[in-house]
Design a protein around this motif. Structure first.
Motif, PDB file in Angstrom:
ATOM      1  N   VAL A 251       0.860  -1.187   0.000  1.00  0.00           N
ATOM      2  CA  VAL A 251       0.000   0.000   0.000  1.00  0.00           C
ATOM      3  C   VAL A 251       0.893   1.233   0.000  1.00  0.00           C
ATOM      4  N   ILE A 252       0.517   2.250  -0.748  1.00  0.00           N
ATOM      5  CA  ILE A 252       1.395   3.396  -0.978  1.00  0.00           C
ATOM      6  C   ILE A 252       1.807   4.108   0.305  1.00  0.00           C
ATOM      7  N   ASP A 253       0.958   4.082   1.329  1.00  0.00           N
ATOM      8  CA  ASP A 253       1.299   4.785   2.568  1.00  0.00           C
ATOM      9  C   ASP A 253       1.982   3.879   3.602  1.00  0.00           C
ATOM     10  N   SER A 254       2.410   2.681   3.164  1.00  0.00           N
ATOM     11  CA  SER A 254       3.057   1.757   4.113  1.00  0.00           C
ATOM     12  C   SER A 254       4.553   1.607   3.867  1.00  0.00           C
ATOM     13  N   PHE A 255       5.115   2.432   2.996  1.00  0.00           N
ATOM     14  CA  PHE A 255       6.557   2.359   2.758  1.00  0.00           C
ATOM     15  C   PHE A 255       7.320   2.821   3.994  1.00  0.00           C
ATOM     16  N   ASN A 256       8.530   2.266   4.172  1.00  0.00           N
ATOM     17  CA  ASN A 256       9.317   2.570   5.363  1.00  0.00           C
ATOM     18  C   ASN A 256      10.152   3.842   5.231  1.00  0.00           C
ATOM     19  N   ALA A 257      10.566   4.176   4.007  1.00  0.00           N
ATOM     20  CA  ALA A 257      11.402   5.367   3.831  1.00  0.00           C
ATOM     21  C   ALA A 257      11.244   5.905   2.417  1.00  0.00           C
ATOM     22  N   THR A 258      11.561   7.178   2.247  1.00  0.00           N
ATOM     23  CA  THR A 258      11.493   7.821   0.935  1.00  0.00           C
ATOM     24  C   THR A 258      12.705   8.734   0.760  1.00  0.00           C
ATOM     25  N   ASP A 259      12.972   9.064  -0.502  1.00  0.00           N
ATOM     26  CA  ASP A 259      14.021  10.034  -0.813  1.00  0.00           C
ATOM     27  C   ASP A 259      13.638  10.722  -2.120  1.00  0.00           C
ATOM     28  N   THR A 260      13.828  12.038  -2.166  1.00  0.00           N
ATOM     29  CA  THR A 260      13.451  12.802  -3.358  1.00  0.00           C
ATOM     30  C   THR A 260      14.613  12.877  -4.340  1.00  0.00           C
ATOM     31  N   VAL A 261      14.270  12.991  -5.623  1.00  0.00           N
ATOM     32  CA  VAL A 261      15.275  13.130  -6.674  1.00  0.00           C
ATOM     33  C   VAL A 261      14.874  14.301  -7.565  1.00  0.00           C
ATOM     34  N   ASP A 262      15.891  14.876  -8.220  1.00  0.00           N
ATOM     35  CA  ASP A 262      15.628  15.953  -9.180  1.00  0.00           C
ATOM     36  C   ASP A 262      16.712  15.916 -10.248  1.00  0.00           C
ATOM     37  N   ALA A 263      16.713  16.923 -11.105  1.00  0.00           N
ATOM     38  CA  ALA A 263      17.642  16.927 -12.227  1.00  0.00           C
ATOM     39  C   ALA A 263      19.091  17.001 -11.772  1.00  0.00           C
ATOM     40  N   THR A 264      19.348  17.706 -10.676  1.00  0.00           N
ATOM     41  CA  THR A 264      20.723  17.837 -10.193  1.00  0.00           C
ATOM     42  C   THR A 264      21.134  16.680  -9.291  1.00  0.00           C
ATOM     43  N   ASN A 265      20.172  16.012  -8.677  1.00  0.00           N
ATOM     44  CA  ASN A 265      20.471  14.875  -7.800  1.00  0.00           C
ATOM     45  C   ASN A 265      19.479  13.753  -8.116  1.00  0.00           C
TER      46      ASN A 265
END
Length: 207
Positions: free
Chosen positions: A131-145
């Motif tokens: 389920v989408i709200d059951s993930f343990n961790a997240t990290d954002t990405v963008d064009a520079t990273n």
């Protein structure tokens, strides 16, 4: 000095005499015993030969008996020396989570090109999409990273999911997403570089 069982010796004497009586015709005189078709034995020679045969048969029987006892003793000793190994059940493999030495570097891509912006999710001890709200961790990405980093992971299973935007696509159909299962196979300090391919079937339906 070797001793003999006199009862057995007597039995052997009787058997030897019966064998002579049944196998040959003989007569006894004052000087000895005459066996038909054989040489003449004196009484002393006859009983000496009879005693020697009985003794030889007894010794042969005893030798066979000793061999049987020896073999039985050897088998007993060998059987007692066989080691019984205890059956040890293997330890269950770690399911996956925090507390290890592994690092996952996840780069989200669309058509093998890094996405411009998005979020990468990770679910511990999972092989399928949760389920989408059951993930343990997240990290954002963008064009520079463009790479998400998840550190200190143990051996085990992980499900990775990413959702982002590919600005090379027409506006309104530029959202891409996708996920995959990954397993950390050992406990060594190691970094895994992963490339997660995203897609959106909607933009393929455009004329």
């Amino acid at each position: 000095m070797r001793t003999y069982n006199m009862n057995k010796v007597k039995i052997q004497v009787i058997m030897q005499v019966e064998r002579l009586l049944l196998s040959s015709q003989y007569h006894m005189n004052g000087n000895g015993v005459t066996i038909k078709y054989r040489r003449v034995y004196t009484l002393q020679e006859f009983f000496y030969k009879l005693g020697t045969d009985c003794k030889s048969h007894y010794n042969k029987t005893m030798r066979i008996t000793y061999k049987i006892i020896g073999i039985f003793a050897a088998v007993t000793v060998l059987a007692s020396c066989v080691r019984k190994n205890e059956v040890i059940d293997p330890e269950p493999l770690p399911a996956g989570g925090i507390g290890g030495k592994a690092t996952l570097r996840v780069t989200a891509q669309h058509h093998k090109k890094n996405i411009n912006t998005g979020v990468v999710y990770i679910k511990y001890a999972s092989k399928s999409m949760p389920v989408i709200d059951s993930f343990n961790a997240t990290d954002t990405v963008d064009a520079t990273n463009p790479t998400a980093v998840f550190e200190k992971l143990t051996q085990g299973d992980y499900y990775l999911y990413a959702k982002g935007t590919d600005y090379n696509l027409p506006q309104g159909n530029d959202e891409v997403m996708g996920g995959a299962h990954f397993r950390v196979i050992d406990t060594l300090e190691k970094t895994y570089d992963l490339y997660l391919q995203l897609d959106n079937p909607a933009h393929h339906e455009q004329p």
